[in-house]
Design a protein around this motif. Structure first.
Motif, mmCIF file in Angstrom:
data_model
loop_
_atom_site.group_PDB
_atom_site.id
_atom_site.type_symbol
_atom_site.label_atom_id
_atom_site.label_comp_id
_atom_site.label_asym_id
_atom_site.label_seq_id
_atom_site.Cartn_x
_atom_site.Cartn_y
_atom_site.Cartn_z
ATOM 1 N N ARG A 48 128.158 4.511 80.088
ATOM 2 C CA ARG A 48 128.086 3.671 81.292
ATOM 3 C C ARG A 48 127.945 4.491 82.567
ATOM 4 N NH1 ARG A 48 131.078 -1.848 80.716
ATOM 5 N NH2 ARG A 48 132.769 -1.097 79.446
ATOM 6 N N LYS A 49 128.637 5.653 82.558
ATOM 7 C CA LYS A 49 128.677 6.478 83.774
ATOM 8 C C LYS A 49 127.309 7.094 84.063
ATOM 9 C CE LYS A 49 133.254 7.695 82.165
ATOM 10 N NZ LYS A 49 134.022 8.681 81.448
ATOM 11 N N SER A 50 126.470 7.213 83.040
ATOM 12 C CA SER A 50 125.160 7.875 83.220
ATOM 13 C C SER A 50 124.024 6.909 82.937
ATOM 14 C CB SER A 50 125.051 9.063 82.254
ATOM 15 O OG SER A 50 126.207 9.820 82.249
ATOM 16 N N ARG A 51 124.227 5.667 83.275
ATOM 17 C CA ARG A 51 123.265 4.622 82.887
ATOM 18 C C ARG A 51 121.837 4.927 83.316
ATOM 19 N NH1 ARG A 51 123.503 -1.915 83.761
ATOM 20 N NH2 ARG A 51 121.548 -2.255 82.679
ATOM 21 N N ARG A 52 121.680 5.412 84.540
ATOM 22 C CA ARG A 52 120.319 5.600 85.083
ATOM 23 C C ARG A 52 119.547 6.698 84.351
ATOM 24 N NH1 ARG A 52 122.612 4.857 90.481
ATOM 25 N NH2 ARG A 52 122.327 2.639 90.956
ATOM 26 N N GLU A 53 120.301 7.612 83.750
ATOM 27 C CA GLU A 53 119.611 8.736 83.085
ATOM 28 C C GLU A 53 119.279 8.431 81.631
ATOM 29 O OE1 GLU A 53 122.657 10.819 85.914
ATOM 30 O OE2 GLU A 53 122.773 11.444 83.814
ATOM 31 N N ILE A 54 119.750 7.279 81.155
ATOM 32 C CA ILE A 54 119.621 6.982 79.721
ATOM 33 C C ILE A 54 118.456 6.022 79.471
ATOM 34 C CG2 ILE A 54 120.812 5.816 77.782
ATOM 35 C CD1 ILE A 54 123.415 6.936 78.900
ATOM 36 N N ASP A 55 117.799 6.234 78.341
ATOM 37 C CA ASP A 55 116.704 5.352 77.947
ATOM 38 C C ASP A 55 117.203 3.906 77.945
ATOM 39 O OD1 ASP A 55 115.542 4.197 74.872
ATOM 40 O OD2 ASP A 55 114.285 4.342 76.647
ATOM 41 N N PRO A 56 116.526 3.006 78.680
ATOM 42 C CA PRO A 56 117.031 1.636 78.820
ATOM 43 C C PRO A 56 117.224 0.888 77.498
ATOM 44 C CG PRO A 56 115.302 2.038 80.424
ATOM 45 C CD PRO A 56 115.333 3.226 79.509
ATOM 46 N N LEU A 57 116.297 1.053 76.564
ATOM 47 C CA LEU A 57 116.429 0.329 75.291
ATOM 48 C C LEU A 57 117.633 0.836 74.523
ATOM 49 C CD1 LEU A 57 115.399 -1.755 73.279
ATOM 50 C CD2 LEU A 57 113.844 -0.034 72.362
ATOM 51 N N TYR A 58 117.823 2.165 74.526
ATOM 52 C CA TYR A 58 118.983 2.745 73.835
ATOM 53 C C TYR A 58 120.272 2.248 74.479
ATOM 54 C CZ TYR A 58 121.742 6.260 71.356
ATOM 55 O OH TYR A 58 122.670 6.887 70.531
ATOM 56 N N TYR A 59 120.269 2.186 75.795
ATOM 57 C CA TYR A 59 121.449 1.719 76.523
ATOM 58 C C TYR A 59 121.747 0.261 76.172
ATOM 59 C CZ TYR A 59 124.665 0.813 80.353
ATOM 60 O OH TYR A 59 125.788 0.471 81.090
ATOM 61 N N ASP A 60 120.696 -0.572 76.199
ATOM 62 C CA ASP A 60 120.881 -2.004 75.912
ATOM 63 C C ASP A 60 121.389 -2.233 74.489
ATOM 64 O OD1 ASP A 60 117.996 -3.205 77.834
ATOM 65 O OD2 ASP A 60 120.037 -2.625 78.426
ATOM 66 N N LEU A 61 120.885 -1.427 73.568
ATOM 67 C CA LEU A 61 121.311 -1.550 72.169
ATOM 68 C C LEU A 61 122.809 -1.248 72.040
ATOM 69 C CD1 LEU A 61 120.471 -1.913 69.196
ATOM 70 C CD2 LEU A 61 119.808 0.489 69.164
ATOM 71 N N HIS A 62 123.220 -0.160 72.667
ATOM 72 C CA HIS A 62 124.648 0.193 72.617
ATOM 73 C C HIS A 62 125.505 -0.823 73.359
ATOM 74 C CE1 HIS A 62 125.505 3.954 70.523
ATOM 75 N NE2 HIS A 62 124.258 4.288 70.781
ATOM 76 N N LYS A 63 124.969 -1.361 74.416
ATOM 77 C CA LYS A 63 125.739 -2.357 75.203
ATOM 78 C C LYS A 63 125.977 -3.604 74.351
ATOM 79 C CE LYS A 63 125.751 -4.749 79.635
ATOM 80 N NZ LYS A 63 125.247 -6.107 79.572
ATOM 81 N N ALA A 64 124.911 -4.066 73.685
ATOM 82 C CA ALA A 64 125.047 -5.259 72.836
ATOM 83 C C ALA A 64 126.046 -4.974 71.707
ATOM 84 C CB ALA A 64 123.682 -5.650 72.268
ATOM 85 N N HIS A 65 125.919 -3.778 71.136
ATOM 86 C CA HIS A 65 126.814 -3.380 70.053
ATOM 87 C C HIS A 65 128.254 -3.358 70.541
ATOM 88 C CE1 HIS A 65 128.453 -0.206 67.155
ATOM 89 N NE2 HIS A 65 128.166 -1.249 66.414
ATOM 90 N N TYR A 66 128.438 -2.768 71.715
ATOM 91 C CA TYR A 66 129.775 -2.657 72.322
ATOM 92 C C TYR A 66 130.407 -4.038 72.504
ATOM 93 C CZ TYR A 66 133.006 -2.044 76.303
ATOM 94 O OH TYR A 66 134.080 -2.072 77.164
ATOM 95 N N GLU A 67 129.605 -4.976 73.034
ATOM 96 C CA GLU A 67 130.146 -6.319 73.312
ATOM 97 C C GLU A 67 130.617 -7.001 72.027
ATOM 98 O OE1 GLU A 67 127.258 -8.508 75.593
ATOM 99 O OE2 GLU A 67 127.397 -7.096 77.260
ATOM 100 N N GLU A 68 129.864 -6.821 70.977
ATOM 101 C CA GLU A 68 130.253 -7.453 69.711
ATOM 102 C C GLU A 68 131.408 -6.708 69.048
ATOM 103 O OE1 GLU A 68 126.866 -8.677 67.273
ATOM 104 O OE2 GLU A 68 127.014 -10.464 68.538
ATOM 105 N N GLU A 69 131.421 -5.402 69.180
ATOM 106 C CA GLU A 69 132.514 -4.621 68.588
ATOM 107 C C GLU A 69 133.845 -4.974 69.243
ATOM 108 O OE1 GLU A 69 132.465 -2.268 65.946
ATOM 109 O OE2 GLU A 69 130.560 -3.282 65.699
#
Lengths: 330, 283
Positions: free
Chosen positions: A185-206
């Protein structure tokens, strides 16, 4: 984390309702049309770039992306293992120790989610392979895999004997993936958006279903009263730790296959150039760093250090390997 | 206070609590108590159920009035005849739906009664109890043998006499303590009348022998097993066991002991009401 009363069927029904209502469709709710941005990192690195303090900026980017793929593959594979062992580690347990139908329904949803997550991360890896112009099969040779491994077989045997080692692994991996996203989360702008979104969705469900491993361990703790179950309860976590450490190291050794793909794409060429940097360090130094400083990897090797896991170990009276001797500055 | 009605059959009076819902079309719920208990032991459920159903709670012979019950009168077949008489008296029509709730020994009777009534029974709820055939299927479970040791002791006439006549208060206290019945619970004021059905164990033992080699029969009546997890007398049924005897069987385990309908009455009532309402919609 607040403990769930497994006998409170109303509370469990409510949690189930929320999980279903807020479930994410990984195929439709994520924008898979966006291309992977190879100029962006996948996971934030420390100043040592895992094990490569002398890495250049270009190499750091590739390391970050490769570690990102390794994490994606690890999550995908371990969630796949959980699904493969659904029969002996879940269905059979709840048939033997039924508590209420709500726990069973919650479990069905849990496994649906795990399958979905596993497929989502696998799809990302396949997209990456396409992006760097390699066969996904060749890429996956470099990445963690759990198919037909000895670890899988031992988890299966453990469950046949009445053990719950797989649930400790599930609890730890879920906790780890939540921590990874917190870190991302702290480095959101530097991270590939699709990879970030995938982890975010995963995080929410986890976050919503991470209590399930604890529920299963509690069912076992309350109802499995035969002597060998009591012994297994004490030792299951140690087994999960040993299998996890050996599996992690086995997967890390796959880096020796980098050279095979070095001509396919600059990504793999840069990866294969990292090998000499690794040879500059002693094996002992590398192992020490893996256990103490290497982000993501050290957390995988120190399952008992997760706060949630520590609470569960205390709650269920399970033993752990005294790995704190390997702890260094993080 | 409840209305207590009775039927008379072959010179013996069979009492039952009759609490009718104001709705004449309300389904019938029959509550069968266990041992050592009487129909008043269902008061916490009657309070909730009476607003939705016509509730009948029979007293097993001897548990209401202080009179000696001939042992033969406590045979399952005789008790079922009493229940048939009650049902014929209270049922408003042949299409009125009937549900059975049985606790402990009441579950043995309830299951046998349900088998005889067939499709007239729309659902059965077992509270820390089960049918006799299901109990016999546990013949190879060592833990169940240990828990049921008293059933063997009750085969002896002098033990029955000791419990009923010499040490009733001691026995009752032990039974309720082991069952985690709250100390303030009114059933702890029960006297030896609730022990008058002790000869039931003798008859059930003989009935059980019929099932030793019999292949299990499967009932299509929906069944719910509500169980206190710390039951000192009966193991919690697992789903494989339930599936042998019921096409649609559910198990719910609650935090409590053998008298789960006393120690967790709020949760038990909620579950019973929800289950009966679901069965009302589907039957």
């Amino acid at each position: 984390m607040a403990t769930i009363d497994i006998y409170d069927e109303e509370k469990i029904a409510r949690l189930l309702f929320v999980q279903r209502a807020q479930g994410i469709d990984f195929s439709l709710d994520l924008d898979w049309s966006q291309s992977i941005d190879l100029k962006k990192s996948f996971l934030p690195l420390d100043h040592n770039a895992i094990l490569f303090p002398k890495a250049s900026e270009e190499q750091r980017l590739v390391i970050s992306q490769f570690i990102g793929l390794m994490v994606a593959a690890t999550i995908s594979e371990l969630e796949e293992v959980a699904c493969r062992l659904k029969g002996p580690t879940w269905e059979n347990v709840l048939r033997k120790f039924p508590v209420n139908p709500e726990i069973h329904e919650m479990g069905e949803l849990f496994y649906e989610d795990e399958k979905k997550h596993s497929a989502g991360f696998r799809r990302y890896i396949d997209l990456f392979a396409e992006k760097v112009n390699v066969d996904p099969v060749d890429l996956k040779v470099l990445l963690p895999s759990s198919d037909k491994t000895l670890s899988s077989k031992i988890y299966h045997l453990n469950s046949l004997a009445g053990g719950m080692a797989i649930w400790w692994l599930i609890a730890a991996v879920e906790e780890e993936s939540i921590l990874i996203f917190d870190h991302m989360r702290k480095s959101r702008r530097e991270i590939d958006p699709l990879y970030y979104d995938l982890h975010k969705a995963h995080y929410e469900e986890e976050i919503r279903h991470k209590s399930y491993a604890s529920i299963m361990l509690q069912v076992n703790s309350e109802f499995a009263r035969v002597p060998h179950s009591i012994v297994l309860r004490k030792l299951d976590f140690i087994l999960a730790e040993i299998l996890n450490i050996t599996w992690t190291f086995n997967q890390l050794f796959k880096v020796k296959n980098f050279k095979k793909l070095s001509s396919a794409n600059p990504f793999f060429k840069i990866l294969s150039e990292l090998e000499p940097l690794l040879r500059d360090q002693s094996s002992l130094s590398v192992i020490h760093h893996l256990f103490t400083t290497a982000p993501y990897i050290k957390n995988m090797l120190h399952l008992s250090e997760h706060q949630h896991i520590r609470h569960m170990l205390e709650r269920f009276g399970a033993k752990k390997i005294p790995l704190h001797y390997f702890k260094g500055a993080s | 206070m409840y209305c207590i009605d009775s039927i008379s059959r072959n010179g013996e009076v069979f009492h039952y609590i009759d609490v009718g819902s104001s709705n004449q079309n309300a389904s019938l719920v029959i509550l069968l108590h266990g041992f050592p208990d009487n129909a008043f032991g269902w008061n916490l459920q009657i309070t909730t159920l009476k607003d939705h159903f016509h509730v009948i709670a029979p007293f097993m012979p001897g548990t209401l009035n202080r009179h000696t019950v001939p042992s033969e009168r406590l045979k399952t077949e005789e008790l079922k005849k009493d229940l048939f008489e009650v049902l014929n008296k209270v049922r408003v029509s042949q299409t009125q739906r009937v549900y059975i709730l049985g606790h402990d020994l009441g579950a043995f009777l309830g299951e046998s009664f349900a088998k005889d009534l067939g499709q007239d029974i729309k659902g059965i709820i077992f509270l820390n109890g089960m049918g006799l055939e299901q109990f016999v299927s546990r013949k190879f479970k060592l833990t169940q043998w240990f828990k049921s040791y008293y059933a063997f002791l009750f085969q002896l006439a002098f033990v029955r006499a000791l419990v009923y006549e010499v040490l009733p208060d001691y026995f009752l206290k032990k039974a309720y303590d082991h069952s985690i019945v709250p100390l303030h619970d009114e059933i702890r004021n029960n006297d030896n009348r609730v022990l008058s059905t002790i000869p039931l164990y003798k008859h059930l033992f003989r009935d059980a022998l019929k099932f030793i080699r019999k292949k299990p029969g499967r009932l299509t009546i929906p069944a719910l097993f509500l169980w206190g997890k710390d039951d000192a007398f009966l193991n919690i049924p697992n789903l494989d066991e339930v599936d042998q005897f019921y096409a649609t069987g559910t198990v719910r385990v609650l935090d409590g002991g053998h008298w789960i309908m006393r120690s967790r009455f709020d949760q038990v009532n909620r579950i019973i009401l929800k289950t009966l309402n679901q069965w009302e919609k589907t039957s």
